[in-house]
Design a protein around this motif. Structure first.
Motif, PDB file in Angstrom:
ATOM      1  N   TYR A   1       0.785  -1.252   0.000  1.00 49.23           N
ATOM      2  CA  TYR A   1       0.000   0.000   0.000  1.00 49.23           C
ATOM      3  C   TYR A   1       0.807   1.286   0.000  1.00 49.23           C
ATOM      4  CZ  TYR A   1      -3.469  -3.479   1.172  1.00 49.23           C
ATOM      5  OH  TYR A   1      -4.274  -4.596   1.143  1.00 49.23           O
ATOM      6  N   THR A   2       1.985   1.280   0.620  1.00 51.14           N
ATOM      7  CA  THR A   2       2.762   2.527   0.680  1.00 51.14           C
ATOM      8  C   THR A   2       3.118   2.980  -0.730  1.00 51.14           C
ATOM      9  OG1 THR A   2       3.679   1.901   2.822  1.00 51.14           O
ATOM     10  CG2 THR A   2       4.840   3.636   1.614  1.00 51.14           C
ATOM     11  N   GLU A   3       2.902   4.267  -0.988  1.00 51.91           N
ATOM     12  CA  GLU A   3       3.175   4.791  -2.329  1.00 51.91           C
ATOM     13  C   GLU A   3       4.685   4.842  -2.584  1.00 51.91           C
ATOM     14  OE1 GLU A   3       1.060   8.521  -2.353  1.00 51.91           O
ATOM     15  OE2 GLU A   3      -0.738   7.425  -1.706  1.00 51.91           O
ATOM     16  N   MET A   4       5.044   4.483  -3.811  1.00 54.28           N
ATOM     17  CA  MET A   4       6.467   4.469  -4.192  1.00 54.28           C
ATOM     18  C   MET A   4       7.115   5.843  -3.991  1.00 54.28           C
ATOM     19  SD  MET A   4       6.601   2.046  -7.525  1.00 54.28           S
ATOM     20  CE  MET A   4       6.406   0.272  -7.380  1.00 54.28           C
ATOM     21  N   ASP A   5       6.403   6.903  -4.397  1.00 52.11           N
ATOM     22  CA  ASP A   5       6.952   8.263  -4.254  1.00 52.11           C
ATOM     23  C   ASP A   5       7.187   8.608  -2.790  1.00 52.11           C
ATOM     24  OD1 ASP A   5       6.925   8.620  -6.941  1.00 52.11           O
ATOM     25  OD2 ASP A   5       5.162   9.946  -6.991  1.00 52.11           O
ATOM     26  N   PHE A   6       6.337   8.059  -1.913  1.00 53.60           N
ATOM     27  CA  PHE A   6       6.501   8.335  -0.487  1.00 53.60           C
ATOM     28  C   PHE A   6       7.792   7.680   0.026  1.00 53.60           C
ATOM     29  CE2 PHE A   6       5.969   7.458   4.021  1.00 53.60           C
ATOM     30  CZ  PHE A   6       5.671   8.736   4.478  1.00 53.60           C
ATOM     31  N   VAL A   7       8.067   6.472  -0.404  1.00 54.00           N
ATOM     32  CA  VAL A   7       9.289   5.762   0.023  1.00 54.00           C
ATOM     33  C   VAL A   7      10.526   6.525  -0.480  1.00 54.00           C
ATOM     34  CG1 VAL A   7      10.569   3.591  -0.076  1.00 54.00           C
ATOM     35  CG2 VAL A   7       8.064   3.557   0.039  1.00 54.00           C
ATOM     36  N   VAL A   8      10.449   7.014  -1.702  1.00 53.14           N
ATOM     37  CA  VAL A   8      11.567   7.801  -2.254  1.00 53.14           C
ATOM     38  C   VAL A   8      11.775   9.059  -1.401  1.00 53.14           C
ATOM     39  CG1 VAL A   8      12.323   9.156  -4.258  1.00 53.14           C
ATOM     40  CG2 VAL A   8      11.332   6.881  -4.597  1.00 53.14           C
ATOM     41  N   GLU A   9      10.689   9.714  -1.023  1.00 54.48           N
ATOM     42  CA  GLU A   9      10.782  10.921  -0.178  1.00 54.48           C
ATOM     43  C   GLU A   9      11.420  10.594   1.181  1.00 54.48           C
ATOM     44  OE1 GLU A   9      10.520  14.030  -0.477  1.00 54.48           O
ATOM     45  OE2 GLU A   9      10.413  14.642   1.634  1.00 54.48           O
TER      46      GLU A   9
ATOM     47  N   ALA B   1      19.322  10.981   3.374  1.00 55.02           N
ATOM     48  CA  ALA B   1      20.149  11.845   2.517  1.00 55.02           C
ATOM     49  C   ALA B   1      20.548  11.184   1.191  1.00 55.02           C
ATOM     50  CB  ALA B   1      21.394  12.289   3.286  1.00 55.02           C
ATOM     51  N   LYS B   2      19.618  10.407   0.626  1.00 57.66           N
ATOM     52  CA  LYS B   2      19.919   9.755  -0.663  1.00 57.66           C
ATOM     53  C   LYS B   2      19.577  10.697  -1.817  1.00 57.66           C
ATOM     54  CE  LYS B   2      20.917   5.856   1.369  1.00 57.66           C
ATOM     55  NZ  LYS B   2      22.318   5.501   1.553  1.00 57.66           N
TER      56      LYS B   2
ATOM     57  N   GLU C   1      12.828  -6.272   1.082  1.00 53.47           N
ATOM     58  CA  GLU C   1      13.530  -5.403   2.029  1.00 53.47           C
ATOM     59  C   GLU C   1      14.749  -4.783   1.368  1.00 53.47           C
ATOM     60  OE1 GLU C   1      14.636  -8.393   5.071  1.00 53.47           O
ATOM     61  OE2 GLU C   1      16.718  -8.039   4.432  1.00 53.47           O
ATOM     62  N   GLY C   2      15.232  -3.710   1.976  1.00 56.64           N
ATOM     63  CA  GLY C   2      16.422  -3.048   1.456  1.00 56.64           C
ATOM     64  C   GLY C   2      17.037  -2.156   2.517  1.00 56.64           C
ATOM     65  N   VAL C   3      18.342  -1.941   2.391  1.00 59.67           N
ATOM     66  CA  VAL C   3      19.088  -1.164   3.396  1.00 59.67           C
ATOM     67  C   VAL C   3      19.034   0.323   3.038  1.00 59.67           C
ATOM     68  CG1 VAL C   3      21.344  -0.803   4.477  1.00 59.67           C
ATOM     69  CG2 VAL C   3      20.657  -3.112   3.753  1.00 59.67           C
ATOM     70  N   SER C   4      18.565   1.112   4.004  1.00 66.82           N
ATOM     71  CA  SER C   4      18.555   2.561   3.760  1.00 66.82           C
ATOM     72  C   SER C   4      19.773   3.244   4.366  1.00 66.82           C
ATOM     73  CB  SER C   4      17.262   3.181   4.281  1.00 66.82           C
ATOM     74  OG  SER C   4      16.965   2.710   5.556  1.00 66.82           O
ATOM     75  N   GLY C   5      20.425   2.576   5.347  1.00 68.73           N
ATOM     76  CA  GLY C   5      21.640   3.144   5.928  1.00 68.73           C
ATOM     77  C   GLY C   5      22.209   2.247   7.016  1.00 68.73           C
ATOM     78  N   VAL C   6      23.438   2.548   7.458  1.00 69.12           N
ATOM     79  CA  VAL C   6      24.109   1.783   8.526  1.00 69.12           C
ATOM     80  C   VAL C   6      24.613   2.778   9.569  1.00 69.12           C
ATOM     81  CG1 VAL C   6      26.035   0.241   9.091  1.00 69.12           C
ATOM     82  CG2 VAL C   6      24.798  -0.057   6.934  1.00 69.12           C
ATOM     83  N   TYR C   7      24.268   2.523  10.848  1.00 68.10           N
ATOM     84  CA  TYR C   7      24.531   3.499  11.914  1.00 68.10           C
ATOM     85  C   TYR C   7      24.852   2.800  13.236  1.00 68.10           C
ATOM     86  CZ  TYR C   7      21.768   6.184   8.552  1.00 68.10           C
ATOM     87  OH  TYR C   7      21.291   6.753   7.400  1.00 68.10           O
TER      88      TYR C   7
ATOM     89  N   GLN D   1      18.064   3.588  15.760  1.00 69.14           N
ATOM     90  CA  GLN D   1      16.768   3.583  16.450  1.00 69.14           C
ATOM     91  C   GLN D   1      16.015   4.891  16.196  1.00 69.14           C
ATOM     92  OE1 GLN D   1      15.931   0.595  18.674  1.00 69.14           O
ATOM     93  NE2 GLN D   1      14.189   1.519  17.644  1.00 69.14           N
ATOM     94  N   THR D   2      16.736   5.992  16.214  1.00 71.39           N
ATOM     95  CA  THR D   2      16.111   7.302  15.950  1.00 71.39           C
ATOM     96  C   THR D   2      15.564   7.370  14.529  1.00 71.39           C
ATOM     97  OG1 THR D   2      17.579   8.372  17.530  1.00 71.39           O
ATOM     98  CG2 THR D   2      16.544   9.805  15.901  1.00 71.39           C
ATOM     99  N   LYS D   3      16.331   6.859  13.563  1.00 71.31           N
ATOM    100  CA  LYS D   3      15.884   6.860  12.156  1.00 71.31           C
ATOM    101  C   LYS D   3      14.592   6.059  12.017  1.00 71.31           C
ATOM    102  CE  LYS D   3      19.571   8.878  10.279  1.00 71.31           C
ATOM    103  NZ  LYS D   3      19.471  10.210   9.665  1.00 71.31           N
ATOM    104  N   VAL D   4      14.556   4.876  12.667  1.00 74.12           N
ATOM    105  CA  VAL D   4      13.358   4.029  12.590  1.00 74.12           C
ATOM    106  C   VAL D   4      12.148   4.808  13.123  1.00 74.12           C
ATOM    107  CG1 VAL D   4      12.236   1.994  13.591  1.00 74.12           C
ATOM    108  CG2 VAL D   4      14.563   1.822  12.693  1.00 74.12           C
ATOM    109  N   GLN D   5      12.322   5.470  14.258  1.00 68.62           N
ATOM    110  CA  GLN D   5      11.207   6.206  14.865  1.00 68.62           C
ATOM    111  C   GLN D   5      10.762   7.351  13.963  1.00 68.62           C
ATOM    112  OE1 GLN D   5       9.948   4.686  17.681  1.00 68.62           O
ATOM    113  NE2 GLN D   5       8.252   5.921  16.883  1.00 68.62           N
TER     114      GLN D   5
END
Ligand code: TYC
Length: 101
Positions: free
Chosen positions: A29-37, A44-45, A62-68, A74-78
């Protein structure tokens, strides 16, 4: 008498910092444009990187958005989940500890 000096390697007491992947999960359901945003705003991609990661999540689940560090991950997830819910999107985001950390 000849003395032989052997240099003993001192063992580093510094532990390697643990590292955590932030993963985006696919849903229907999540819009593709929303995931890109999300990827541009919180990770910062570039447009091209964000599109590629979004498509990978869409196709693989699934896919990796970053490594921290744990705190930052945890902050990014929230932040992602709050932003998604504010925009009525079911997008899910999780953290996974890297094996080599
Ligand atoms: N599968 C979604 C769709 O077809 C797109 C999507 C991509 C959703 C990545 C979530 O993390 C995600 N609209």
């Amino acid at each position: 008498m000849t003395r032989i000096t052997v240099a003993k390697k001192t063992k580093s007491k510094l532990k390697k910092p643990k590292r955590f992947q932030v993963l985006l999960l696919n849903d229907d359901y999540t819009e593709m444009d929303f995931v890109v945003e999300v990827l541009r705003r919180f990770f910062a991609k570039s447009k091209e990187q964000a599109n590629a990661i979004m498509l990978k999540v869409h196709l693989d689940g699934e896919g990796v958005s970053g490594v921290y560090s744990h705190d930052v991950a945890q902050t990014k997830v929230q932040q992602v989940i709050d932003f998604a819910r504010q925009n009525e999107q079911p997008l899910m985001c999780i953290i996974r500890q890297l094996d080599d950390s």
